[in-house]
Scaffold this motif. Sequence first.
Motif, PDB file in Angstrom:
ATOM      1  N   PRO A 161       0.937  -1.049   0.035  1.00  0.00           N
ATOM      2  CA  PRO A 161      -0.364   0.689   0.124  1.00  0.00           C
ATOM      3  C   PRO A 161       0.920   1.441  -0.132  1.00  0.00           C
ATOM      4  CG  PRO A 161      -0.118  -1.371   1.967  1.00  0.00           C
ATOM      5  CD  PRO A 161       0.522  -2.180   1.637  1.00  0.00           C
ATOM      6  N   SER A 162       1.774   1.301   0.675  1.00  0.00           N
ATOM      7  CA  SER A 162       2.232   2.545   0.742  1.00  0.00           C
ATOM      8  C   SER A 162       3.471   2.581  -0.831  1.00  0.00           C
ATOM      9  CB  SER A 162       3.803   2.615   1.897  1.00  0.00           C
ATOM     10  OG  SER A 162       3.677   2.295   3.506  1.00  0.00           O
ATOM     11  N   GLU A 163       3.599   1.967  -1.183  1.00  0.00           N
ATOM     12  CA  GLU A 163       4.346   1.661  -2.602  1.00  0.00           C
ATOM     13  C   GLU A 163       3.284   2.794  -3.538  1.00  0.00           C
ATOM     14  OE1 GLU A 163       4.773  -0.714  -0.709  1.00  0.00           O
ATOM     15  OE2 GLU A 163       6.698  -0.832  -0.753  1.00  0.00           O
ATOM     16  N   ALA A 164       2.018   2.135  -3.217  1.00  0.00           N
ATOM     17  CA  ALA A 164       0.597   2.157  -4.502  1.00  0.00           C
ATOM     18  C   ALA A 164       0.180   3.854  -4.153  1.00  0.00           C
ATOM     19  CB  ALA A 164      -0.186   1.372  -3.954  1.00  0.00           C
ATOM     20  N   TYR A 165       0.208   3.958  -2.421  1.00  0.00           N
ATOM     21  CA  TYR A 165       0.005   5.124  -2.856  1.00  0.00           C
ATOM     22  C   TYR A 165       0.793   6.209  -3.395  1.00  0.00           C
ATOM     23  CZ  TYR A 165      -3.613   3.229   0.211  1.00  0.00           C
ATOM     24  OH  TYR A 165      -4.308   2.232   1.550  1.00  0.00           O
ATOM     25  N   ALA A 166       2.174   5.972  -3.088  1.00  0.00           N
ATOM     26  CA  ALA A 166       3.543   6.894  -3.594  1.00  0.00           C
ATOM     27  C   ALA A 166       3.511   7.546  -4.325  1.00  0.00           C
ATOM     28  CB  ALA A 166       4.259   6.604  -2.403  1.00  0.00           C
ATOM     29  N   ASP A 167       3.225   6.136  -5.823  1.00  0.00           N
ATOM     30  CA  ASP A 167       3.019   6.264  -6.831  1.00  0.00           C
ATOM     31  C   ASP A 167       1.994   6.858  -7.415  1.00  0.00           C
ATOM     32  OD1 ASP A 167       5.260   4.634  -7.673  1.00  0.00           O
ATOM     33  OD2 ASP A 167       4.208   3.084  -7.453  1.00  0.00           O
ATOM     34  N   ILE A 168       0.621   6.738  -6.333  1.00  0.00           N
ATOM     35  CA  ILE A 168      -0.350   7.192  -7.394  1.00  0.00           C
ATOM     36  C   ILE A 168       0.275   9.309  -7.043  1.00  0.00           C
ATOM     37  CG2 ILE A 168      -3.180   8.340  -6.738  1.00  0.00           C
ATOM     38  CD1 ILE A 168      -3.504   4.872  -6.343  1.00  0.00           C
ATOM     39  N   ARG A 169       0.241   9.194  -5.817  1.00  0.00           N
ATOM     40  CA  ARG A 169       0.368  11.002  -5.200  1.00  0.00           C
ATOM     41  C   ARG A 169       1.568  11.260  -6.329  1.00  0.00           C
ATOM     42  NH1 ARG A 169       0.301   8.678   0.387  1.00  0.00           N
ATOM     43  NH2 ARG A 169      -2.424   9.550   0.886  1.00  0.00           N
TER      44      ARG A 169
END
Length: 418
Positions: free
Chosen positions: A253-261
């Motif tokens: 999740p952390s990586e996913a949210y960072a990529d989206i942001r």
Amino acid sequence: MAITEINFDGIIGPSHNYAGLSPGNIASANNAGAISAPRAAALQGLEKMRTNLRAGLAQGFFMPLDRPNAAWLAGLSADMASAEPHIRAAAFSASAMWAANAATVSPAPDTADGRCHLSAANLLTMAHRSHEWTGTHAQLQLAFANEAHFAVHPPVPAPYGDEGAANHMRLCAAHGEAGIEVFVYGKSGGPFPARQHIEASKAVARAHLLDPAKTLFIQQAEAAIAGGAFHNDVVAVANEDVLFCHELAFEYPSEAYADIRRLMPSVQIVEVPASRVTLADAVQSYLFNAQLVTMPNGQGMALILPTESQENEAVWSWLSEMVAGNGPIRHLVPVDVRQSMANGGGPACLRLRVVCDPAYVDPRFIADEAKLDAMAAVIGEYWPEHIAPDQLSDPALIQQVQSARAALLKCCGLDGAL
């Protein structure tokens, strides 16, 4: 007219039954062998569409597919009298009602040729869904026949499984503006199959002429799949600049949210903590299998969610606190789709989101109150009231199901076209 989001709901077909054909779908498995109510199911679906229309949202629909699928059975050198029970049930399935699996859709602002692209899903992981695509593809070609504005693609070939929009999200400032597209794939689901393969997602992105710099491929959490989230839309849903998801939706999740942001700094991520709503409660209530929609006239966003969410104390408590705050989701709209829910499909499963100019869609697929009234009358007259699993080979039931579909096609001016 301007580009807008249209929700195309699958009309729940007259062969709707509970055969328990979908491993990993907890509701489907738990209700296997129960007696279904096709007439009530279809009328519930129409009422959900009325809810959207009366809220000022654009609404479309797709027709049930021809069932039982005689051509598929013939390919297996069988018919409804001779087929084994599981083959018979697969041929009779009304699962095309879950239009979120019909296709993946990329609106014109995201594509290199400025057309809205739709790729029919192959759904090859489950036998009862693997033969849907021919009927679905034909229907998409008819509804979106204007080649100046739409490109309709056949499904990704085997062996790569594609389950359509149920594993695809789009984030943007507004529906008519360019956005980023997020494809969610699975690797493993413990005892259950991961139905969306990254190879299929990448193939769809290429076919849709998406900008690789604005396209993400994110892995769904293995624990979520093992827990009954057989599609991403059971644990996450997006609308415009909002991502609404469970804490356990994504493997990283952390990586996913960072990529989206990184691609969309203005995104608002509303994450539901597992400490407040367990994964089991999320799956049981289909909290995330809701339609997250932008209400007209600046009313903010609404969640059109199943009544099961309202009845789950932990879920409703968290939702009530959320809308009482200052977040982007302002309204909760419970709808009764219990017949669909009992087979594992909530409000979001029942619809395919297409962002386009409605003026270029075949008007026979666009809903209004009068058309819904006419369809309700046909359903009330022709749809079976109940179906038990041991009825599937009954010639009288088969004839009723086929006559019912024919009557609905005629009602909508589609007889002879599908």
